[in-house]
Design an enzyme around this catalytic site. Structure first.
Site, short mmCIF file in Angstrom:
data_model
loop_
_atom_site.label_atom_id
_atom_site.label_comp_id
_atom_site.label_asym_id
_atom_site.label_seq_id
_atom_site.Cartn_x
_atom_site.Cartn_y
_atom_site.Cartn_z
N GLU A 103 0.78 -1.14 -0.03
CA GLU A 103 0.01 -0.03 -0.15
C GLU A 103 1.02 0.97 -0.41
O GLU A 103 1.92 1.51 1.03
CB GLU A 103 -0.85 0.01 1.42
CG GLU A 103 -2.09 1.35 1.35
CD GLU A 103 -3.37 0.78 2.38
OE1 GLU A 103 -3.27 1.65 3.66
OE2 GLU A 103 -3.06 -0.24 2.72
N ASP A 105 0.46 5.31 0.94
CA ASP A 105 -0.91 6.21 1.65
C ASP A 105 -0.13 7.43 1.56
O ASP A 105 0.42 7.82 1.60
CB ASP A 105 -0.91 5.36 2.75
CG ASP A 105 -1.74 4.28 2.92
OD1 ASP A 105 -2.27 3.90 2.28
OD2 ASP A 105 -1.81 4.37 4.12
N GLU A 107 -2.79 10.58 3.11
CA GLU A 107 -3.57 10.97 4.34
C GLU A 107 -4.11 12.13 4.47
O GLU A 107 -3.02 12.55 4.76
CB GLU A 107 -4.40 9.92 5.58
CG GLU A 107 -4.33 8.22 4.99
CD GLU A 107 -4.69 7.62 5.88
OE1 GLU A 107 -5.63 6.66 6.17
OE2 GLU A 107 -3.63 7.55 6.88
#
Length: 280
Positions: A103, A105, A107
Site C-alpha cells: 500500500e 498512502d 491521508e
C-alpha cells in the site's frame, strides 16, 4: 461556389476523431472508477470530469479504480473539505489485497477551521506499515485544487505535491526490506470519520452540525507502464529516472520546513534501532 462535399465530410470526420482523442486523453471518472460505498454520497458529474465524496453522521463514501496498476505515475487533483474538518480523513492511496498487501498512502487529516491540514504518508510492504511521515502543506488545500502524485517504480516510490517531491522511499531489498514490486494495486479514495485519532490524537471530535463534509476530485491521470505490465516492458529511460538536482533541492526544502514527523527519527519508538531502510 459550393464547397466540395467530400472535403467537407472529411473535415467533419477529422474533427470528430480529434474531439474523441481529446476526450480519451482527458479520461472520465465513469471510465476509470467505480463508486464503491456510501450510496448517494459519492457522485460523478460534469460529464465524468468531476467526482465528489461526502461524509455525514450516517456514512462516509469511497471509490476505486477499475484497473490494477503495476508501476507507473498516478496524478489526481483534490480539493479538500473546507472549514472545520476536524475528525475527518480523506484517504487517497494505492493498495493490493490480502493479508500481505502492499500500500502507498496519502491521508489528509482534517482540522479546526484555520489550522493547517496534516498530510500523512505511509508505505506498507507485505502487510507491514509503520513507515509514517507527516507534513504541513505550504498552501490551503481547501481553497483550490492541487495535484497529488505517486511515482512507483522498481527502484523507488516518490510522493509529490504540485510536482514537488516530498518523500522518497528507495528499494532497500539489498538490506532485507521488502519492496512493493510484485502485487498490482488499485487506486482507492475514501472520506470517513476518524475522530478517535485523526485530529490531535482524537482530542478534537467531528462537529456534525457542519456536515455534510465534501472533497472534490478532478484530472486523474495514470502514466508510465500499462496496467499489470511487467518490469521488462519498462525501458531504460523509465528505470533510470531519478530526481534531478532541482527535485532534490525541493525535497530538502519540504523536509526541512514542513515535515512534522518522520518515523526514521523516532528513537523512542525503535529503542532497538531504527528500521533498516532508515539506515540505507
Amino acid at each position: 461556389m459550393a464547397p466540395n462535399s467530400s472535403t467537407h465530410n472529411g473535415f467533419y470526420v477529422l474533427m470528430i476523431v480529434i474531439s474523441t482523442m481529446v476526450a480519451n486523453c482527458a479520461g472520465s471518472f465513469y471510465q476509470d472508477f467505480d463508486l464503491t460505498w456510501g450510496d448517494h454520497r459519492a457522485k460523478i458529474f460534469n460529464g465524468g470530469q468531476l467526482l465528489s465524496l461526502s461524509l455525514d453522521k450516517v456514512s462516509g463514501s469511497g471509490f476505486k479504480s477499475k484497473k490494477e496498476y503495476l508501476f507507473g505515475r498516478i496524478d489526481m487533483q483534490l480539493k479538500l473539505v473546507a472549514g472545520n474538518s476536524a475528525g475527518t480523513v480523506t484517504a487517497y492511496y494505492l493498495s493490493s489485497q490480502g493479508p500481505t498487501h502492499d500500500e502507498i498512502d496519502f491521508e489528509f487529516l482534517g482540522n479546526l477551521s484555520g489550522d493547517p491540514y496534516i498530510l500523512h504518508t505511509n508505505i506498507f510492504t507485505q502487510g507491514k506499515g509503520n513507515r509514517e511521515q507527516q507534513f504541513y502543506l505550504w498552501f490551503d488545500p481547501t481553497r483550490n485544487f492541487h495535484t497529488y502524485s505517486i511515482i512507483w517504480k522498481p527502484q523507488h516510490i516518490i510522493f509529490l505535491v504540485d510536482n514537488t517531491p516530498i518523500r522518497v522511499f528507495k528499494n532497500a531489498e539489498s538490506v532485507g526490506v521488502p519492496f512493493p514490486k510484485n502485487q498490482p494495486m488499485r487506486i482507492y479514495s475514501s472520506l470517513w470519520n476518524a475522530d478517535d485519532w485523526a485530529t490531535r490524537g482524537g482530542l478534537v471530535k467531528t462537529d456534525w452540525s457542519k456536515a455534510p463534509f465534501t472533497a472534490y476530485y478532478r484530472n486523474f491521470k495514470a502514466t508510465g507502464l500499462s496496467p499489470k505490465s511487467s518490469i521488462s516492458n519498462s525501458g531504460a529511460a523509465w528505470e533510470a529516472n531519478e530526481l534531478d538536482a532541482y527535485g532534490r533541492r525541493r525535497l530538502r526544502w519540504v523536509q526541512k520546513y514542513f515535515m512534522i514527523y518522520n518515523y526514521c527519527n523516532d528513537l523512542k519508538r525503535f529503542p532497538q534501532g531504527v528500521p533498516a531502510e532508515c539506515r540505507h
